[in-house]
Design a protein around this motif. Structure first.
Motif, PDB file in Angstrom:
ATOM      1  N   VAL A  26       0.837  -1.203   0.000  1.00  9.65           N
ATOM      2  CA  VAL A  26       0.000   0.000   0.000  1.00  9.65           C
ATOM      3  C   VAL A  26       0.872   1.254   0.000  1.00  9.65           C
ATOM      4  N   VAL A  27       1.918   1.248   0.831  1.00  2.77           N
ATOM      5  CA  VAL A  27       2.824   2.401   0.909  1.00  2.77           C
ATOM      6  C   VAL A  27       3.517   2.624  -0.427  1.00  2.77           C
ATOM      7  N   ILE A  29       2.516   1.653  -3.437  1.00  4.68           N
ATOM      8  CA  ILE A  29       1.547   2.099  -4.452  1.00  4.68           C
ATOM      9  C   ILE A  29       1.252   3.585  -4.290  1.00  4.68           C
ATOM     10  N   LYS A  30       1.035   4.009  -3.028  1.00  5.20           N
ATOM     11  CA  LYS A  30       0.758   5.430  -2.781  1.00  5.20           C
ATOM     12  C   LYS A  30       1.957   6.291  -3.139  1.00  5.20           C
ATOM     13  N   ALA A  31       3.143   5.797  -2.818  1.00  6.47           N
ATOM     14  CA  ALA A  31       4.346   6.559  -3.140  1.00  6.47           C
ATOM     15  C   ALA A  31       4.503   6.699  -4.651  1.00  6.47           C
ATOM     16  N   ARG A  33       2.101   6.562  -6.827  1.00  5.45           N
ATOM     17  CA  ARG A  33       1.044   7.449  -7.302  1.00  5.45           C
ATOM     18  C   ARG A  33       1.411   8.911  -7.075  1.00  5.45           C
ATOM     19  N   HIS A  34       1.912   9.196  -5.872  1.00 11.82           N
ATOM     20  CA  HIS A  34       2.318  10.577  -5.574  1.00 11.82           C
ATOM     21  C   HIS A  34       3.455  11.012  -6.483  1.00 11.82           C
ATOM     22  N   GLU A  37       2.022  11.822  -9.806  1.00 13.12           N
ATOM     23  CA  GLU A  37       1.322  13.099  -9.771  1.00 13.12           C
ATOM     24  C   GLU A  37       2.309  14.263  -9.759  1.00 13.12           C
TER      25      GLU A  37
END
Length: 323
Positions: A26-27, A29-31, A33-34, A37
Motif C-alpha cells: 500500500v505504501v 503504491i501510494k508513493a 502514485r504521488h 502526480e
C-alpha cells in the motif's frame, strides 16, 4: 483436536508477515502514485507555459515554439499532446490553428487516419474524435466513411466529429445520416449540420424530396433552424406531398409546418389553416400548424387566424388566441 503451540506460532508469524507485506504494498503504491502526480505537475507547469506562449508569439518566434513542441519526445512529448487536446476545445482562431499545427507535426493526424481503419471499435471511435478536432479537408473522407461503420458508437462519434471539423463538404453526408436506418439520433446529425460554416440549400432541398422519412424530417427541421429561405418552396411542397403520401409521417408534416412558420412563408398560410382545422390530422400536427400560423406576419395571416379560431379545436384556439 488440540493445536500445538508451534503451529500457532507459525500461523501468527505468517499472518504478521502477510500484514507487513500488504502495508508495504500500500505504501509503495501510494508513493508511486504521488511520484506520478508530482511528475505530471512538473510536466504540466513546464508544458502549459510553453503552450500559452502560442497565444502571444509572432512570426519566427511562433514557428520556433511550434517546432519545439512538435519535437518534444518521451513522457514530456506525450504530455504535450494530452495538454493540447484538453485545451483545444476552449480556444478559437489563430491559437487553435497553432495548436492543431503542433499536433499534426507530431504525427497525430497521420496516426488517426491510420487508426480509423483499425479492428478495434474503441480505437476507431477515438481516431474519429481526434480527426474532428484536427479538422481540415483531408479528414472529411475518412469521417464520412465512418458514418457507415458497423459500430453505432463509431457512427455517432463520426457524426459529431464532422460537426467539429466544420467543413461544408460534409453537409450532404450528414443529411444522409438523418436516415432512419443509420441509427444516429436526429439531434446528433442535426447539431453537426448546424455547426457547418457554409450551407448549400440544394442539399436540403434534395433531402426534403428523399424517400426516407427521417431525412425529410431532419431536413425540414434544420431548414427552419437555419432560416433558409431558399428552401422554403421545397419545404412547402414537402408538406403538401407528405399529406397525400400513403403512410404519411406526422413528424414530417409538423416539422415542415413549424419551419414554414419560422420562415414566414406566406404561400403556406392557406394550407396551414386547412391543416389546423382538419379532423383527419392528428392533434400534434394541428397544433404545429397553429403555431406556424401564429408566427406568420402580415394582415392576411391575421385574418386567416381569426377564421381558424372559429373552427379549430380548443388546443389550436389556445395557441392562436393571443396571436
Amino acid at each position: 483436536m488440540l493445536v500445538s503451540w508451534d503451529v500457532l506460532a507459525v500461523a501468527v508469524v505468517v499472518l504478521v508477515v502477510a500484514c507487513v507485506l500488504a502495508l508495504t504494498a500500500v505504501v509503495l503504491i501510494k508513493a508511486a502514485r504521488h511520484a506520478g502526480e508530482r511528475r505530471r505537475t512538473v510536466h504540466d507547469e513546464a508544458i502549459r507555459t510553453r503552450i500559452m506562449m502560442l497565444a502571444v508569439a509572432e512570426d519566427e518566434a511562433l514557428a520556433e515554439l511550434e517546432s519545439e513542441l512538435a519535437s518534444t519526445t518521451g513522457a514530456l512529448g506525450e504530455h504535450v499532446e494530452n495538454t493540447l487536446l484538453r485545451m483545444i476545445p476552449e480556444v478559437r482562431g489563430d491559437v487553435r490553428e497553432a495548436m492543431i499545427r503542433v499536433l499534426a507535426a507530431r504525427g497525430l493526424l497521420s496516426r488517426s487516419l491510420d487508426r480509423i481503419h483499425s479492428r478495434g471499435t474503441i480505437q476507431r471511435a477515438a481516431a474519429a474524435e481526434l480527426l474532428g478536432i484536427l479538422g481540415g479537408r483531408e479528414v472529411i473522407g475518412p469521417l464520412t466513411a465512418a458514418l457507415q461503420d458497423k459500430s453505432l458508437e463509431v457512427r455517432l462519434v463520426a457524426a459529431r466529429a464532422l460537426g467539429v471539423a466544420a467543413q461544408p463538404e460534409a453537409g450532404g453526408h450528414l443529411v444522409d445520416a438523418l436516415s432512419l436506418t443509420s441509427g444516429i439520433p436526429h439531434s446528433v446529425a442535426a447539431t453537426a449540420l448546424l455547426n457547418l460554416p457554409e450551407q448549400d440549400p440544394a442539399v436540403y432541398i434534395e433531402g426534403l424530396r428523399d424517400r426516407d422519412a427521417g431525412i425529410r424530417y431532419g431536413s425540414a427541421a434544420v431548414v427552419g433552424l437555419l432560416l433558409m429561405s431558399e428552401a422554403a418552396d421545397a419545404l412547402f411542397d414537402c408538406m403538401v406531398a407528405e399529406r397525400g403520401r400513403e403512410g404519411a409521417s406526422d413528424v414530417v408534416i409538423a416539422a415542415c409546418a413549424r419551419s414554414l412558420g419560422r420562415l414566414g412563408h406566406k404561400p403556406a398560410i392557406s394550407e396551414l389553416a386547412d391543416i389546423s382545422c382538419s379532423s383527419a390530422a392528428s392533434s400534434s400536427v394541428r397544433q404545429a400548424a397553429g403555431e406556424a400560423l401564429k408566427a406568420m406576419p402580415g394582415a392576411e395571416a391575421r385574418d386567416v387566424r381569426r377564421r381558424v379560431i372559429e373552427h379549430a379545436d380548443a388546443d389550436v384556439r389556445r395557441i392562436l388566441v393571443d396571436a
